[in-house]
Design an enzyme around this catalytic site. Structure first.
Site, PDB file in Angstrom:
ATOM      1  N   ASP A  17      -5.771  -8.013   0.975  1.00 49.03           N
ATOM      2  CA  ASP A  17      -4.334  -8.312   0.959  1.00 49.03           C
ATOM      3  C   ASP A  17      -3.524  -7.281   1.746  1.00 49.03           C
ATOM      4  O   ASP A  17      -2.656  -7.632   2.554  1.00 49.03           O
ATOM      5  CB  ASP A  17      -3.885  -8.348  -0.520  1.00 49.03           C
ATOM      6  CG  ASP A  17      -2.399  -8.517  -0.651  1.00 49.03           C
ATOM      7  OD1 ASP A  17      -1.915  -9.611  -0.331  1.00 49.03           O
ATOM      8  OD2 ASP A  17      -1.715  -7.557  -1.055  1.00 49.03           O
ATOM      9  N   LEU A  18      -3.780  -6.007   1.510  1.00 49.24           N
ATOM     10  CA  LEU A  18      -2.977  -4.966   2.171  1.00 49.24           C
ATOM     11  C   LEU A  18      -3.161  -5.010   3.684  1.00 49.24           C
ATOM     12  O   LEU A  18      -2.192  -4.935   4.446  1.00 49.24           O
ATOM     13  CB  LEU A  18      -3.366  -3.575   1.632  1.00 49.24           C
ATOM     14  CG  LEU A  18      -2.554  -2.441   2.231  1.00 49.24           C
ATOM     15  CD1 LEU A  18      -1.153  -2.412   1.647  1.00 49.24           C
ATOM     16  CD2 LEU A  18      -3.237  -1.093   2.028  1.00 49.24           C
ATOM     17  N   ALA A  19      -4.425  -5.129   4.105  1.00 46.22           N
ATOM     18  CA  ALA A  19      -4.707  -5.156   5.547  1.00 46.22           C
ATOM     19  C   ALA A  19      -3.957  -6.324   6.189  1.00 46.22           C
ATOM     20  O   ALA A  19      -3.300  -6.158   7.226  1.00 46.22           O
ATOM     21  CB  ALA A  19      -6.208  -5.278   5.781  1.00 46.22           C
ATOM     22  N   ASP A 181       1.678   7.283   0.683  1.00 42.63           N
ATOM     23  CA  ASP A 181       2.690   6.956  -0.321  1.00 42.63           C
ATOM     24  C   ASP A 181       3.760   6.216   0.471  1.00 42.63           C
ATOM     25  O   ASP A 181       4.523   6.846   1.221  1.00 42.63           O
ATOM     26  CB  ASP A 181       3.270   8.219  -0.966  1.00 42.63           C
ATOM     27  CG  ASP A 181       4.250   7.872  -2.068  1.00 42.63           C
ATOM     28  OD1 ASP A 181       5.072   6.960  -1.857  1.00 42.63           O
ATOM     29  OD2 ASP A 181       4.205   8.494  -3.135  1.00 42.63           O
ATOM     30  N   HIS A 182       3.788   4.896   0.341  1.00 41.34           N
ATOM     31  CA  HIS A 182       4.616   4.137   1.297  1.00 41.34           C
ATOM     32  C   HIS A 182       6.109   4.437   1.153  1.00 41.34           C
ATOM     33  O   HIS A 182       6.877   4.201   2.080  1.00 41.34           O
ATOM     34  CB  HIS A 182       4.318   2.629   1.227  1.00 41.34           C
ATOM     35  CG  HIS A 182       4.906   1.926   0.052  1.00 41.34           C
ATOM     36  ND1 HIS A 182       4.340   1.950  -1.196  1.00 41.34           N
ATOM     37  CD2 HIS A 182       6.025   1.160  -0.066  1.00 41.34           C
ATOM     38  CE1 HIS A 182       5.077   1.226  -2.025  1.00 41.34           C
ATOM     39  NE2 HIS A 182       6.117   0.737  -1.372  1.00 41.34           N
ATOM     40  N   ASP A 239       2.000   4.145 -12.069  1.00 40.46           N
ATOM     41  CA  ASP A 239       2.191   3.282 -10.897  1.00 40.46           C
ATOM     42  C   ASP A 239       3.341   3.770 -10.015  1.00 40.46           C
ATOM     43  O   ASP A 239       3.267   3.650  -8.787  1.00 40.46           O
ATOM     44  CB  ASP A 239       2.467   1.845 -11.391  1.00 40.46           C
ATOM     45  CG  ASP A 239       2.522   0.835 -10.259  1.00 40.46           C
ATOM     46  OD1 ASP A 239       1.609   0.857  -9.414  1.00 40.46           O
ATOM     47  OD2 ASP A 239       3.468   0.017 -10.222  1.00 40.46           O
ATOM     48  N   HIS A 244       5.515   7.927  -6.232  1.00 39.93           N
ATOM     49  CA  HIS A 244       6.761   7.744  -5.477  1.00 39.93           C
ATOM     50  C   HIS A 244       7.906   8.621  -6.016  1.00 39.93           C
ATOM     51  O   HIS A 244       8.588   9.299  -5.258  1.00 39.93           O
ATOM     52  CB  HIS A 244       7.195   6.278  -5.516  1.00 39.93           C
ATOM     53  CG  HIS A 244       6.099   5.308  -5.152  1.00 39.93           C
ATOM     54  ND1 HIS A 244       5.255   5.518  -4.088  1.00 39.93           N
ATOM     55  CD2 HIS A 244       5.714   4.131  -5.706  1.00 39.93           C
ATOM     56  CE1 HIS A 244       4.398   4.498  -3.999  1.00 39.93           C
ATOM     57  NE2 HIS A 244       4.651   3.656  -4.973  1.00 39.93           N
TER      58      HIS A 244
END
Ligand SMILES: NC(=O)C1=CN([C@@H]2O[C@H](COP(=O)(O)OP(=O)(O)OC[C@H]3O[C@@H](n4cnc5c(N)ncnc54)[C@H](OP(=O)(O)O)[C@@H]3O)[C@@H](O)[C@H]2O)C=CC1
Ligand SMILES: O=C1O[C@H](COP(=O)(O)O)[C@@H](O)[C@H](O)[C@H]1O
Length: 494
Positions: A17-19, A181-182, A239, A244
């Site tokens: 999914d992420l890719a 860490d987006h 999470d 974050h």
């Protein structure tokens, strides 16, 4: 024009999914801008049985899904650089196939031995895969770089994170490891340093003498959706807070780095996190509260979501008070909150300044309002910008002050051009710039803080569910500030 970077990617979890959702569209943007070009190639791998053409089709569909025109000559050239090998990462013997293919493609595309190993797969594989990359000879040895990119979660507590880090360190040095860490790729999070260290008017006031408190809110409107399997084992504290929020808080709290270099910035972030007070049992119980959402109309409560145990005590909301025991921040709390199914999807930081010691305009007997606090709000999402609330005289008869805002918001045309977090972060990996990634020390201090909250929570049974969806969380989140004679700057009737 962008500087072209030569690089060969080995993408583990290439069909995931992420890719598909984030990584391929971001790589295409970098290709279109010229950061990637003639010397770019990607070898994808997963257990799915695909040939190169079928894999290229997977990537093409991901571009289409991201709104790109994928039938152009440029897209075709980009897709021609994608190759695929079916591989089970637990099969040690098979790594030689990946190695040989990497070497062939490196020669063909003249990638100069610059290798990026991207682990876009479940975290239990991070340690073993990193180990095999080294022992089975996948790293280049001809002077090119070898970089490892890993996703969250980085452990589930300090112990497991340390074990994972020890495993990774056997194969990669700290400066070769890029822990994504987006949030660190978001425009206004990166802007925190510009606002602080580029403006005397802010940085000279950026301390406990002038700032009353700082509030960080990461609110989500969605529930757990289809990710309950992962989320129920994690909860909001692990999470969102451990990674974050702790990263954002460290950027807000740190001292000025000697230079705008990743090593100097990391030094200051780590110093800030070291001075964060790790709570004892009583402090943790008082200063952190948790919540779980209830039902709403036809929408089930958290415990009745698919894949969630009916007796789950997993928190979908956290609010807390953080205290730094250092000269700059002693006495100025940082309040944080995050949760699912809240009133809206938004991320914001509110820096609340102290009011003037004497309010010379206040004549309560005449009903005039006292001065408001100055507040700097950094809007991270959905709209990006910032606003400074000041007091000014209004133009009505008499003399009455009222709050006014100096606001800068990035307009639509510019925000459309703003790179997505993953594009920025991939660009940084290509440059070898670790500024916007979490270092091991940062991860370690964050876990030590968070573990203590978790430990205390695990001692007692919470009274869940305790908040109504689409509110701003349980009443206790408001009481947390009321106790300190404060309130959240953003509240529902805002
Ligand atoms: N998706 C997201 O939005 C986000 C994801 N992350 C993190 O990114 C990482 C990837 O997540 P995501 O893409 O969602 O995961 P998915 O489950 O969608 O994808 C996992 C990938 O790994 C492959 N895989 C699984 N087992 C093996 C194996 N034994 N050998 C080889 N390949 C294997 C799968 O393919 P196959 O089954 O065919 O082998 C698939 O390509 C995780 O660490 C996640 O926590 C972080 C933030 C957001
Ligand atoms: O890391 C995560 O972040 C998302 C929220 O990210 P955003 O960029 O959309 O704000 C969150 O939904 C998810 O649970 C968490 O794992």
């Amino acid at each position: 024009m962008a500087t072209e970077r030569d690089a060969e990617f080995l993408m583990f979890g290439a069909t995931g999914d992420l890719a598909k959702r984030k990584l391929y569209p971001s790589l295409y943007n970098l290709y279109q801008k010229g950061t990637l070009g003639t010397h770019f190639v990607l070898l994808g791998t997963s257990r799915a049985k695909l040939n190169d053409d079928e894999f290229r089709d997977v990537v093409k569909q991901s571009l289409v899904h991201a709104g790109e025109k994928a039938d152009t000559k440029e897209a075709a050239e980009f897709l021609s650089r994608f190759y695929y090998v079916q591989h089970d990462v637990t099969d040690k013997a098979h790594y030689s196939v990946l190695r040989d293919r990497l070497n062939e493609l490196d020669k063909k595309y003249k990638a100069n031995g610059n290798r990026i190993f991207y682990l876009s797969m479940a975290p239990q594989f991070f340690g073993p895969v990193a180990g095999y990359i080294k022992t089975e000879g996948l790293q280049s040895t001809n002077g090119g770089f070898n970089r490892l990119v890993i996703e969250k979660p980085f452990g589930r507590d300090f112990e497991s994170a340390k074990k994972l880090n020890d495993e990774l360190s056997k194969s990669f040095d700290e400066n070769q490891i890029f822990r994504i860490d987006h949030y660190l790729g978001k425009e206004m999070i990166q802007n925190i340093m510009a606002l602080r260290f580029g403006n005397t008017v802010l940085e000279s006031l950026w301390n406990n003498r002038y700032i009353d408190n700082i509030q960080v809110t990461l609110a989500e409107k969605l529930g757990v959706e289809e990710r309950a399997g992962y989320y129920d084992n994690s909860g909001a504290l692990r999470d969102m807070v451990q990674n974050h929020i702790m990263q954002i808080v460290s950027l807000l709290a740190m001292e000025q780095p000697v230079a705008f270099l990743d090593s100097d910035i990391r030094t200051e972030k780590v110093k800030a996190l070291r001075s964060l007070r790790v709570y004892d049992v009583a402090e943790a119980a008082t200063n952190f509260i948790r919540g779980q959402y209830g039902s709403y109309g036809d929408e089930p409560d958290y415990r009745h979501e698919d894949d969630v145990p009916r007796d789950s005590n997993t928190e979908t909301f956290v609010a807390g008070k953080l205290l730094f025991d250092n000269y700059r921040w002693s006495g100025t709390p940082f309040y944080i909150r995050t949760g699912k199914k809240l009133a809206g999807k938004f991320t914001r930081i509110d820096v609340v300044f102290k009011k003037p010691l004497v309010d010379i305009f206040a004549f309560p007997q005449s009903g005039e309002k006292p001065l408001s606090a100055n507040v700097l709000t950094i809007f991270v999402e959905p709209n990006a910008g910032f606003s400074l609330q000041l007091n000014a005289k209004n133009n009505e008869p008499g003399f009455q002050t009222e709050p006014v805002n100096l606001t800068y918001m990035i307009d639509q045309a510019h925000s459309d051009q703003t790179p997505e977090p993953y594009e920025r972060l991939l660009h940084d990996v290509l440059k070898g710039d670790g500024t916007n990634f979490s270092s091991w020390s940062e991860v370690a201090y964050s876990w030590k803080f968070v573990d203590q909250i978790r430990r205390v929570w695990d001692l007692s049974e919470p009274d869940f569910p305790n908040y109504t969806p689409y509110s701003m969380g349980p009443a206790s989140a408001h009481e947390l500030l009321e106790r300190d004679h404060r309130e959240w700057v953003y509240h529902l009737n805002h």
